[in-house]
Design a protein around this motif. Structure first.
Motif, PDB file in Angstrom:
ATOM      1  N   ILE A   1      -2.892  -1.828   4.925  1.00  0.00           N
ATOM      2  CA  ILE A   1      -1.438  -1.878   4.754  1.00  0.00           C
ATOM      3  C   ILE A   1      -1.122  -3.238   4.148  1.00  0.00           C
ATOM      4  O   ILE A   1      -1.577  -4.262   4.671  1.00  0.00           O
ATOM      5  CB  ILE A   1      -0.701  -1.759   6.102  1.00  0.00           C
ATOM      6  N   ASP A   2      -0.384  -3.220   3.046  1.00  0.00           N
ATOM      7  CA  ASP A   2       0.104  -4.489   2.500  1.00  0.00           C
ATOM      8  C   ASP A   2       1.574  -4.585   2.866  1.00  0.00           C
ATOM      9  O   ASP A   2       2.428  -3.933   2.266  1.00  0.00           O
ATOM     10  CB  ASP A   2      -0.105  -4.524   0.979  1.00  0.00           C
ATOM     11  N   ARG A   3       1.846  -5.374   3.913  1.00  0.00           N
ATOM     12  CA  ARG A   3       3.201  -5.388   4.465  1.00  0.00           C
ATOM     13  C   ARG A   3       4.178  -6.087   3.540  1.00  0.00           C
ATOM     14  O   ARG A   3       5.377  -5.812   3.573  1.00  0.00           O
ATOM     15  CB  ARG A   3       3.200  -6.049   5.842  1.00  0.00           C
ATOM     16  N   ASP A   4       3.673  -7.016   2.710  1.00  0.00           N
ATOM     17  CA  ASP A   4       4.587  -7.699   1.797  1.00  0.00           C
ATOM     18  C   ASP A   4       5.027  -6.751   0.685  1.00  0.00           C
ATOM     19  O   ASP A   4       6.199  -6.671   0.355  1.00  0.00           O
ATOM     20  CB  ASP A   4       3.909  -8.935   1.194  1.00  0.00           C
ATOM     21  N   LYS A   5       4.047  -6.014   0.136  1.00  0.00           N
ATOM     22  CA  LYS A   5       4.388  -5.064  -0.934  1.00  0.00           C
ATOM     23  C   LYS A   5       4.939  -3.756  -0.382  1.00  0.00           C
ATOM     24  O   LYS A   5       5.435  -2.927  -1.116  1.00  0.00           O
ATOM     25  CB  LYS A   5       3.127  -4.749  -1.773  1.00  0.00           C
ATOM     26  N   ARG A   6       4.830  -3.591   0.932  1.00  0.00           N
ATOM     27  CA  ARG A   6       5.181  -2.334   1.595  1.00  0.00           C
ATOM     28  C   ARG A   6       4.461  -1.134   0.953  1.00  0.00           C
ATOM     29  O   ARG A   6       5.090  -0.202   0.465  1.00  0.00           O
ATOM     30  CB  ARG A   6       6.679  -2.098   1.590  1.00  0.00           C
ATOM     31  N   VAL A   7       3.151  -1.240   0.967  1.00  0.00           N
ATOM     32  CA  VAL A   7       2.353  -0.103   0.519  1.00  0.00           C
ATOM     33  C   VAL A   7       1.218   0.133   1.518  1.00  0.00           C
ATOM     34  O   VAL A   7       0.782  -0.794   2.194  1.00  0.00           O
ATOM     35  CB  VAL A   7       1.717  -0.333  -0.883  1.00  0.00           C
ATOM     36  N   VAL A   8       0.792   1.399   1.586  1.00  0.00           N
ATOM     37  CA  VAL A   8      -0.454   1.685   2.304  1.00  0.00           C
ATOM     38  C   VAL A   8      -1.517   1.945   1.252  1.00  0.00           C
ATOM     39  O   VAL A   8      -1.229   2.444   0.164  1.00  0.00           O
ATOM     40  CB  VAL A   8      -0.337   2.912   3.247  1.00  0.00           C
ATOM     41  N   ILE A   9      -2.757   1.565   1.588  1.00  0.00           N
ATOM     42  CA  ILE A   9      -3.838   1.638   0.612  1.00  0.00           C
ATOM     43  C   ILE A   9      -4.871   2.625   1.135  1.00  0.00           C
ATOM     44  O   ILE A   9      -5.329   2.511   2.285  1.00  0.00           O
ATOM     45  CB  ILE A   9      -4.493   0.247   0.431  1.00  0.00           C
ATOM     46  N   ASP A  10      -5.216   3.617   0.313  1.00  0.00           N
ATOM     47  CA  ASP A  10      -6.225   4.574   0.770  1.00  0.00           C
ATOM     48  C   ASP A  10      -7.614   4.108   0.365  1.00  0.00           C
ATOM     49  O   ASP A  10      -7.769   3.107  -0.319  1.00  0.00           O
ATOM     50  CB  ASP A  10      -5.904   5.987   0.278  1.00  0.00           C
ATOM     51  N   GLU A  11      -8.619   4.861   0.781  1.00  0.00           N
ATOM     52  CA  GLU A  11      -9.987   4.364   0.604  1.00  0.00           C
ATOM     53  C   GLU A  11     -10.389   4.286  -0.862  1.00  0.00           C
ATOM     54  O   GLU A  11     -11.327   3.567  -1.203  1.00  0.00           O
ATOM     55  CB  GLU A  11     -10.981   5.226   1.396  1.00  0.00           C
TER      56      GLU A  11
END
Lengths: 117, 803
Positions: free
Chosen positions: B83-93
């Motif tokens: 999770i990139d909380r600054d960019k507000r994105v979740v990252i998959d594998e």
């Protein structure tokens, strides 16, 4: 004429299957031996109600139910289970010796007289 | 533009929460990530899939269509790794990024694998997912030696599932008491006895030191030095919240992801729900609080902070049929101010213990009889002052007015814990759809469709809410084994019970009686199509010696004469037998048979041998006969070959048991000379067709049979007979004649489920009939191979034999 008295070897244990009864003729009368999980209990075979063969009844716990009209007796005491049944039945001390069921037939075998309440 | 809501986790908690969000006004576009490839399913029912009581399809909660209908993007089989909380994105594998405005973590929990050497070996499994279940199902087979490490709720359910599949199962538990987090020593002992009576071995306290085997597991070595062989090991030693994703994103994590009373994490854009959470120091492993969390979260995230989540007191129920265990609240007796009341009955296997504090219910353990669970839970949740109930607290009166107890229950209370259905929702559904039956409630709300323990509550609710409530008729077989016929059939089938003793020992009073034993004998024979453990002690005398007992203890013998047709040879043999055994009466019966009366038990095998004819089954709850007229072969009016059709019908069904006696008739024209229209099953010949009629009676009551179907060919007529016959065998209560059965079900339902059933259903009915028939034998062959050496023998005392 009955000549059998006292402790009498009757039959091999394997002849009475689990939770069933088997009738044995001793003298002019019949006794019924039941097998309850390693224990053997003996009663007189004749139901005091209408003479049904108790050996053919279904066993429920330590009681047997007469196949003719459903009278129920305790195999240990011979007592009827319901108060509405008037009579009890004779019971005979039973033990196993060397794989043989041995029953104490007592002094005589006048079964039904012994059995009146 | 719509706001993006991303849910990581496609399990029960996550999806239940989304369902709640959909009920609120919201402006979200929803994406759900699930690392399993399956649509959302009911994880708590996996043990029932293992046990074969449910199929994987049965436990699907939301199918793919549901996601489509609600415009939810389902990304199944995709694991979120960051999770990139600054960019507000979740990252998959694969490095793909998905933006979110709000994020819900519903990552659930994983099986805890204790650090035992050898856990990496082949055939060491955990039991957490549908795939785990399928993997176990592939390996489970009769005779496989299996060990389950962990005697908690899940471990026991897995053990039972494996055992039902025929595996030999040993449960190894670290503590002195099974389910020690829910039970005290006494309760644990009762449970242990029950589990052992099911045929599962329990070893405790026993600590596993290592799993041995060369690559593949061969067994377990315990700290005590003992060893146990095992081809398959399942580890069910507890669960751990999946909090790694949250931890690596820098969220506050203790044992689980720490949430506040509105399910928010330490990042206001990120929420968490379910088994991955930790709330006020508590983690969760049971389903009911997760639904509550979902509701709170749904309100909070859509902007309307509603009720807060204030925690949940633990409540657990074991889902093994016949082993009823319920535990809730605190079971710690040593807590200051706590007093306990308890009751136990070793024979019945019931135990209940209530913990009281300040005259309020503080905790409970119910074993064997959990019927008062809901009332107790009510008392506990509401903090009811129990002073007025103290004298009856262990046996609270079951309310005479069923409406009252239900009326007192708040609408928000969960009735079906498995599916998270609340009282209010059920009432709404009853009103909205005009429901009057339990089946209706099940279909509309999913309540009571899983473990079934809330069935009683749903019925009470129906009774209280709708004046037209139609109770499903359910007759309890007998006090010895207090279940309905339908439940017993399910129990026998589902729990793979093969003998009367097993059923009575596990589900009954261990004794049984002349009422339930023959009934259970029938059910076992029917359910297993004859492939059961026949126990003659559970049969009435007629079925032990295959003859009808008479008032003087002698028997009557009726040989089979198919269609009522005999030969001079047979008649001569019958006459010879009558002479030889001094038969007191030879009687022509109303069923076109010949009855020999007054035969001694010991003579039965010889009589049968001398007759050389098969058993006519005139003594049993089974196929009695087919009565026929002479039909086209001789009769001037006959339009169908009733004699041969009748003989063939009898041949196809003879030697089978039925719930009650089963009589048939075939007539070659509507003059009905062989009285087919007052038989359980009849064929009435017409010019060019047969009427198949069912449910006729000419006994204590007289009833004209109902028309099942009219068909053209004899083969079709016989097939219709077989369909009805097997349907009656499978669905009638024991001792229910076909005419009562038809009156109970209605002929329309019977038609729909037999002759007008889908082909696949018909084929199944006929297949089961064929399986039973393949194992059914002429009972009189026991003259040569008796079930027991003294089955027919009159025993003589040894002394008498010697003299």
């Amino acid at each position: 004429m009955n000549t059998l008295r006292g402790w009498t070897p009757i039959t091999k244990v394997e002849n009475v299957p689990l939770r069933e009864g088997r009738a044995v003729t001793v003298g002019g009368s019949e006794i019924a031996i039941f097998h309850l999980d390693g224990r053997y209990l003996t009663i007189e075979n004749q139901c005091p109600h209408k003479g049904g063969p108790l050996c053919d009844g279904i066993v429920s716990g330590t009681t047997v139910v007469c196949p003719l009209h459903g009278q129920r007796f305790d195999l240990e005491t011979g007592m009827p289970v319901l108060a509405s049944q008037p009579a009890c039945i004779a019971t005979f001390p039973t033990r196993v010796e060397g794989g043989v069921i041995v029953v104490d037939l007592g002094g005589s075998l006048k079964l039904s007289e012994e059995a009146t309440v | 533009m719509k706001r993006q809501l991303v849910v990581v986790g496609n399990g029960m908690a996550g999806v239940a929460c989304v369902e709640q969000i959909l009920k609120q006004p919201h402006d979200f576009e929803i994406t759900i990530f699930g690392d399993e490839t399956h649509a959302n399913y009911n994880r708590i029912l996996l043990s029932l899939v293992l046990a074969g009581e449910k199929s994987p399809e049965d436990i699907v909660l939301n199918d793919i269509e549901w996601y489509q209908t609600h415009d939810i993007r389902a990304r199944l089989g995709v694991k979120i790794t960051g999770i990139d909380r600054d960019k507000r994105v979740v990252i998959d594998e694969d490095g793909g990024e998905t933006e979110y405005d709000k994020l819900i973590l519903a990552t659930g929990s994983s099986a805890f694998i204790p650090p035992i050497p050898g856990v990496e070996k082949k055939n060491v499994h955990v039991f957490r997912t549908l795939d785990d279940t399928k993997a176990l199902l592939e390996k489970a087979r009769p005779g496989l030696k299996t060990a389950v490490i962990g005697g908690g709720l899940l471990g026991l359910e897995v053990a039972r599932g494996l055992q039902v599949r025929g595996c030999g199962v040993t449960v190894i538990h670290l503590m002195d008491t099974l389910m020690e987090r829910q039970l005290d020593a006494t309760g644990g002992e009762y449970l242990k006895r029950k589990i052992e009576s099911l045929g599962i071995r329990v070893m405790l306290p026993q600590q596993t030191a290592a799993l041995f085997g060369n690559g593949r597991v061969d067994g377990l070595r315990f700290v005590s030095g003992e060893e146990l062989e095992a081809d398959l090991v399942v580890i069910a030693a507890g669960i751990r919240p999946n909090a790694d994703l949250a931890r690596s994103a820098g969220l506050e994590v203790s044992r689980g992801i720490v949430v506040d009373d509105y399910m928010a994490t330490s990042d206001p854009h990120i929420f968490a729900v379910g088994e991955c959470t930790e709330h006020r120091g508590q983690t969760f492993g049971l389903v009911a609080p997760l639904f509550d969390q979902g509701r709170v979260l749904a309100c909070a995230i859509t902007g309307d902070r509603g009720p807060a989540f204030t925690g949940a007191s633990p409540a657990a129920k074991l889902k093994i049929m016949g082993v009823d265990i319920f535990s809730a609240g605190s079971i710690d007796e040593s807590e200051p101010g706590v007093e306990t009341v308890r009751y136990e009955d070793p024979s019945l296997g019931t135990y209940r213990k209530l913990l009281l504090k300040d005259d309020r219910l503080h905790g409970m353990i119910l074993v064997g009889d959990i019927e008062d669970e809901h009332l107790y839970m009510d008392w506990m949740r509401n903090g009811t002052d129990l002073t007025p109930y103290r004298r009856q607290i262990l046996f609270p009166p079951r309310d005479a007015d069923p409406g009252r107890e239900m009326a007192d229950m708040p609408d928000s209370e969960t009735i079906c814990g498995c599916n998270g259905v609340r009282k209010g929702e059920i009432i709404e559904a009853i009103h909205a759809h005009g429901l009057t039956t339990l089946a209706g409630v099940k279909a509309c709300t999913r309540a009571s469709t899983s473990c079934g323990s809330c069935t009683g509550l749903c019925e009470k609710l129906l009774r209280a809410v709708t004046p037209d409530f139609q109770e499903e008729t359910r007759t309890t077989l007998c006090a010895c084994v207090p279940f309905s016929y339908e439940q017993l059939r399910d129990i026998i089938r589902g729990q793979k019970l093969k003998s009367v003793e097993e059923v009575l020992n596990i589900y009954g009073n261990r004794k049984g009686c002349e009422v339930c034993k023959p009934a259970l004998s029938y059910m076992l024979d029917m359910v297993w199509c004859g492939d059961h453990e026949e126990d003659r002690s559970a049969r009435f005398i007629n079925d032990r010696v295959h003859a009808n007992i008479q008032k003087d203890g002698t028997f009557s013998v009726v040989p089979r004469m198919r269609g009522g047709v005999t030969t001079p040879d047979e008649l001569r043999r019958i006459a010879d037998v009558a002479d030889k055994y001094k038969v007191r009466m030879v009687k022509v019966t109303g069923s076109q048979r010949i009855d020999l009366l007054g035969i001694k038990k010991a003579d039965l095998p010889k009589v049968w041998a001398d007759l050389g004819m098969p058993s006519g089954q005139a003594y049993t709850k089974g196929v009695r006969m087919v009565k026929t007229c002479v039909g086209t072969e001789f009769c001037r009016f006959g339009v169908q070959d009733s004699t041969n059709a009748g003989i063939e019908l009898e041949r196809r069904l003879e030697n089978l048991f039925t719930p009650h006696k089963f009589k048939m008739g075939v007539v070659g024209c509507p003059r009905n000379c062989a009285e087919a229209t007052v038989k359980d099953l009849g064929l009435v010949g017409q010019d060019g067709s047969w009427q198949v009629v069912v449910g006729g009676a000419a006994g204590k009551s007289v009833r004209k049979a109902d028309l099942l179907i009219t068909v053209e060919t004899t083969e079709h007529a016989l097939e219709a007979c077989s369909l009805f016959f097997q349907y009656y065998r499978e669905n009638a209560n024991y001792l229910e004649r076909s005419y009562d059965f038809i009156e109970r079900l209605g002929i329309e339902k019977v038609r729909k489920e037999t002759v007008y059933a889908p082909e696949a259903e018909k084929t199944k009915l006929l297949e089961r009939l064929a399986r039973s028939k393949a194992l059914a034998k002429d009972a009189w062959l026991e003259r040569e191979r008796p079930m027991h050496p003294t089955q027919f023998v009159q025993i003589q005392p040894m002394e008498a034999q010697r003299t």
